[in-house]
Design a protein around this motif. Structure first.
Motif, PDB file in Angstrom:
ATOM      1  N   THR A  33     -60.520  -1.264  59.456  1.00 43.99           N
ATOM      2  CA  THR A  33     -61.127  -1.902  58.189  1.00 43.99           C
ATOM      3  C   THR A  33     -61.559  -0.452  57.146  1.00 43.99           C
ATOM      4  O   THR A  33     -62.192   0.422  57.766  1.00 43.99           O
ATOM      5  N   PHE A  34     -61.210  -0.457  55.994  1.00 37.86           N
ATOM      6  CA  PHE A  34     -61.464   0.682  55.105  1.00 37.86           C
ATOM      7  C   PHE A  34     -62.766   0.057  54.564  1.00 37.86           C
ATOM      8  O   PHE A  34     -62.751  -0.747  53.367  1.00 37.86           O
ATOM      9  N   ASP A  35     -63.977   0.358  55.131  1.00 36.62           N
ATOM     10  CA  ASP A  35     -64.982  -0.134  54.397  1.00 36.62           C
ATOM     11  C   ASP A  35     -65.664   0.597  53.382  1.00 36.62           C
ATOM     12  O   ASP A  35     -65.171   1.747  52.887  1.00 36.62           O
ATOM     13  N   THR A  36     -66.827   0.229  52.704  1.00 38.08           N
ATOM     14  CA  THR A  36     -67.362   0.556  51.610  1.00 38.08           C
ATOM     15  C   THR A  36     -67.833   2.122  51.795  1.00 38.08           C
ATOM     16  O   THR A  36     -67.608   3.145  50.855  1.00 38.08           O
ATOM     17  N   SER A  37     -68.339   2.292  52.907  1.00 36.21           N
ATOM     18  CA  SER A  37     -68.947   3.805  53.333  1.00 36.21           C
ATOM     19  C   SER A  37     -67.794   4.895  53.191  1.00 36.21           C
ATOM     20  O   SER A  37     -68.151   6.042  52.856  1.00 36.21           O
ATOM     21  N   THR A  38     -66.624   4.479  53.970  1.00 34.28           N
ATOM     22  CA  THR A  38     -65.709   5.357  53.543  1.00 34.28           C
ATOM     23  C   THR A  38     -65.103   5.629  52.339  1.00 34.28           C
ATOM     24  O   THR A  38     -64.739   6.854  52.062  1.00 34.28           O
ATOM     25  N   ALA A  39     -65.099   4.405  51.516  1.00 31.26           N
ATOM     26  CA  ALA A  39     -64.553   4.666  50.138  1.00 31.26           C
ATOM     27  C   ALA A  39     -65.680   5.685  49.517  1.00 31.26           C
ATOM     28  O   ALA A  39     -65.306   6.587  48.454  1.00 31.26           O
ATOM     29  N   VAL A  40     -67.090   5.466  49.677  1.00 36.04           N
ATOM     30  CA  VAL A  40     -67.991   6.090  49.038  1.00 36.04           C
ATOM     31  C   VAL A  40     -67.810   7.821  49.462  1.00 36.04           C
ATOM     32  O   VAL A  40     -67.764   8.835  48.776  1.00 36.04           O
ATOM     33  N   ILE A  41     -67.336   8.102  50.784  1.00 36.11           N
ATOM     34  CA  ILE A  41     -67.295   9.628  51.047  1.00 36.11           C
ATOM     35  C   ILE A  41     -66.159   9.946  50.410  1.00 36.11           C
ATOM     36  O   ILE A  41     -66.218  11.276  49.908  1.00 36.11           O
ATOM     37  N   ILE A  42     -65.006   9.368  50.274  1.00 34.53           N
ATOM     38  CA  ILE A  42     -63.848   9.820  49.443  1.00 34.53           C
ATOM     39  C   ILE A  42     -64.165  10.094  48.191  1.00 34.53           C
ATOM     40  O   ILE A  42     -63.714  11.076  47.494  1.00 34.53           O
ATOM     41  N   VAL A  43     -64.955   9.205  47.356  1.00 35.20           N
ATOM     42  CA  VAL A  43     -65.114   9.132  46.018  1.00 35.20           C
ATOM     43  C   VAL A  43     -66.105  10.108  45.757  1.00 35.20           C
ATOM     44  O   VAL A  43     -65.726  11.073  44.887  1.00 35.20           O
ATOM     45  N   LEU A  44     -66.872  10.663  46.506  1.00 40.97           N
ATOM     46  CA  LEU A  44     -68.001  11.722  46.578  1.00 40.97           C
ATOM     47  C   LEU A  44     -67.139  12.966  46.588  1.00 40.97           C
ATOM     48  O   LEU A  44     -67.410  13.944  45.729  1.00 40.97           O
ATOM     49  N   GLY A  45     -66.139  13.182  47.643  1.00 44.72           N
ATOM     50  CA  GLY A  45     -65.422  14.148  47.581  1.00 44.72           C
ATOM     51  C   GLY A  45     -64.496  14.543  46.287  1.00 44.72           C
ATOM     52  O   GLY A  45     -64.589  15.754  46.136  1.00 44.72           O
ATOM     53  N   LEU A  46     -64.017  13.512  45.734  1.00 47.60           N
ATOM     54  CA  LEU A  46     -63.203  13.558  44.399  1.00 47.60           C
ATOM     55  C   LEU A  46     -64.135  14.172  43.524  1.00 47.60           C
ATOM     56  O   LEU A  46     -63.850  14.765  42.519  1.00 47.60           O
ATOM     57  N   MET A  47     -65.418  13.423  43.291  1.00 46.26           N
ATOM     58  CA  MET A  47     -66.452  13.966  42.174  1.00 46.26           C
ATOM     59  C   MET A  47     -66.507  15.400  42.410  1.00 46.26           C
ATOM     60  O   MET A  47     -66.566  16.163  41.265  1.00 46.26           O
ATOM     61  N   VAL A  48     -66.846  15.743  43.596  1.00 43.91           N
ATOM     62  CA  VAL A  48     -67.261  17.433  43.709  1.00 43.91           C
ATOM     63  C   VAL A  48     -66.033  18.130  43.137  1.00 43.91           C
ATOM     64  O   VAL A  48     -66.123  19.280  42.499  1.00 43.91           O
ATOM     65  N   LEU A  49     -64.718  17.909  43.455  1.00 42.69           N
ATOM     66  CA  LEU A  49     -63.576  18.753  43.271  1.00 42.69           C
ATOM     67  C   LEU A  49     -63.281  18.687  41.795  1.00 42.69           C
ATOM     68  O   LEU A  49     -63.031  19.558  40.815  1.00 42.69           O
ATOM     69  N   LEU A  50     -63.542  17.376  41.233  1.00 45.68           N
ATOM     70  CA  LEU A  50     -63.119  17.154  39.629  1.00 45.68           C
ATOM     71  C   LEU A  50     -64.272  17.951  38.878  1.00 45.68           C
ATOM     72  O   LEU A  50     -64.003  18.595  37.880  1.00 45.68           O
ATOM     73  N   SER A  51     -65.595  17.852  39.394  1.00 45.65           N
ATOM     74  CA  SER A  51     -66.703  18.548  38.525  1.00 45.65           C
ATOM     75  C   SER A  51     -66.245  20.054  38.416  1.00 45.65           C
ATOM     76  O   SER A  51     -66.883  20.960  37.695  1.00 45.65           O
ATOM     77  N   ALA A  52     -65.612  20.801  39.892  1.00 44.71           N
ATOM     78  CA  ALA A  52     -65.326  22.013  39.835  1.00 44.71           C
ATOM     79  C   ALA A  52     -64.345  22.427  38.885  1.00 44.71           C
ATOM     80  O   ALA A  52     -64.146  23.507  38.347  1.00 44.71           O
ATOM     81  N   TRP A  53     -63.201  21.562  39.035  1.00 46.15           N
ATOM     82  CA  TRP A  53     -61.884  21.893  38.664  1.00 46.15           C
ATOM     83  C   TRP A  53     -61.549  21.570  37.334  1.00 46.15           C
ATOM     84  O   TRP A  53     -61.042  22.333  36.361  1.00 46.15           O
TER      85      TRP A  53
END
Length: 414
Positions: free
Chosen positions: A4-24
């Motif tokens: 199951t792709f739960d919300t906590s997994t999605a949050v981890i992925i989204v936070l990772g994307l946030m960090v990369l986007l804010s740097a790039w």
């Protein structure tokens, strides 16, 4: 792969994307008439919506959660802005700032409230709430027009005035938000004296004193304490600690924490202006601010894409546009009459009345604590105005500030 792709997994992925986007993303838009906030909002608008995205955005858009998240982002931005200011406090040195705060902001609130009441049919309480929430300029979204990092050149009177104004007016708008909340249930004549004495004079004065004291105490701990001074750590995380303690103490004293945090940062910077540790603290604050700002604006974009502006009427949109294109520029220009600033500088200071995350905080704060009729419409007006500001000022910031910097360099060379 989990079943199951739960919300906590999605949050981890989204936070990772946030960090990369804010740097790039800053590298991508550096020389373009765009800004990181524009890109973040646009990504949120066009992002695919699934159950996990709906759960994340639904959680973050809850008024209490949104209020606390944005509150922290603004606090970190205020600390970073204060640490970047080189100029000492002073009436003449900060003349443009005092005029923008003491004249432009009250005039903007009054004009916007009257327009919302007359043109939109809002109650006086609701009109004042919209006006007060949209009046302060934003220390988070205004980074492209602010002064440089500690140790770099200030960047001229325009950048200094816009930075110092954004640093102080988030807190100074608070009394008007409180007045709007009070007027929702109580006539003005019954609260006028208490509001002026307590919410304006006492709370602002208390905040300034605590901020100054906190800046001096932390300045000594950071740069003067023998052998154990905090600057020896080289850890920019110190800035977050100073921010939270200054804010918390001020809130316990029933003051305005936003005011205290910015004054504490400016006072801390004055303790030892030449120390490189200011740069480490400002850089760390900026990194946290940028990541969280991208997160908030992505969620804001998701909200826009899923109907946040559904309650917006044409009259509402015109009033929001009038604030950005007429009311703020006119009030800003009038407030700076009599200063030795050239017309171009006054025009830029008046035009860059950038609205942003502070508006979200004030709206969530007030609507979560007082009853206002048709809160959905109020949110739509505020959201549209912030969106329009992100687009208008984001596109204009790079070319206009580059033009201003060239003019200033030419004037210094002649």
């Amino acid at each position: 792969m989990p079943e199951t792709f739960d919300t906590s997994t999605a949050v981890i992925i989204v936070l990772g994307l946030m960090v990369l986007l804010s740097a790039w993303l800053p590298l991508v838009v550096r020389r373009l008439p765009l800004s990181l906030p524009i890109v973040a909002v646009c990504i949120g608008i066009v992002a695919p919506h699934g159950p996990w995205m709906d759960r994340i955005s639904g959680f973050l858009l809850q008024q209490r959660v949104l209020e606390q998240l944005v509150e922290f982002v603004v606090l970190v931005a205020l600390m970073g802005a204060g640490l970047r200011i080189e100029r000492p406090f002073g009436w003449r040195r900060w003349q443009a700032t005092w005029r923008l705060l003491g004249l432009a902001m009250p005039l903007t609130i009054a004009a916007m409230a009257v327009l919302c009441w007359a043109a939109l049919g809002l109650t006086w309480a609701a009109a004042l709430l919209i006006a007060a929430a949209l009046a302060p300029t934003d220390p988070v979204l205004a980074c492209d027009v602010q002064v440089g990092a500690p140790g770099e050149e200030e960047g001229g009177e325009v950048r200094f005035a816009l930075t110092s104004e954004a640093g102080l007016n988030d807190g100074l708008a608070f009394p008007f938000v409180v007045l709007a909340m009070t007027l929702a249930t109580t006539p003005l004549q019954a609260v006028w004296g208490h509001w002026l004495a307590v919410d304006v004079v006492w709370k602002i004065g208390c905040s300034a004193v605590i901020g100054c004291a906190a800046g001096r105490v932390f300045g000594w701990l950071t740069f003067r304490l023998p052998r154990l001074k905090l600057s020896r750590t080289g850890d920019g995380l110190v800035a977050v600690g100073v921010t939270l303690i200054s804010y918390g103490v001020t809130e316990l004293a029933s003051g305005y924490g936003f005011v205290a945090v910015f004054i504490a940062a400016v006072t801390l910077r004055a303790t030892d202006r030449s120390n490189d540790f200011h740069g480490a603290m400002a850089e760390f604050s900026e990194q946290i601010e940028r990541v969280l700002m991208v997160l908030v604006l992505l969620v804001f974009g998701v909200a826009i894409g899923t109907g946040a502006l559904a309650r917006l009427g044409w009259a509402d949109a015109l009033v929001g546009g009038a604030l950005l294109l007429v009311i703020r520029p006119l009030c800003g220009w009038v407030s700076l009459i009599g200063t030795p600033l050239p017309p171009a500088a006054r025009g830029l200071m008046a035009f860059f009345g950038i609205r942003g995350l502070g508006t979200f905080y004030y709206m969530a704060y007030a609507l979560g604590r007082a009853e206002f009729p048709d809160a959905g419409r109020l949110w739509a007006i505020a959201s549209f105005t912030v969106l329009a500001s992100i687009l208008l000022h984001g596109v204009a910031a790079t070319p206009l500030m580059a033009w201003a910097d060239r003019r200033r360099a030419a004037a210094r060379a002649s």
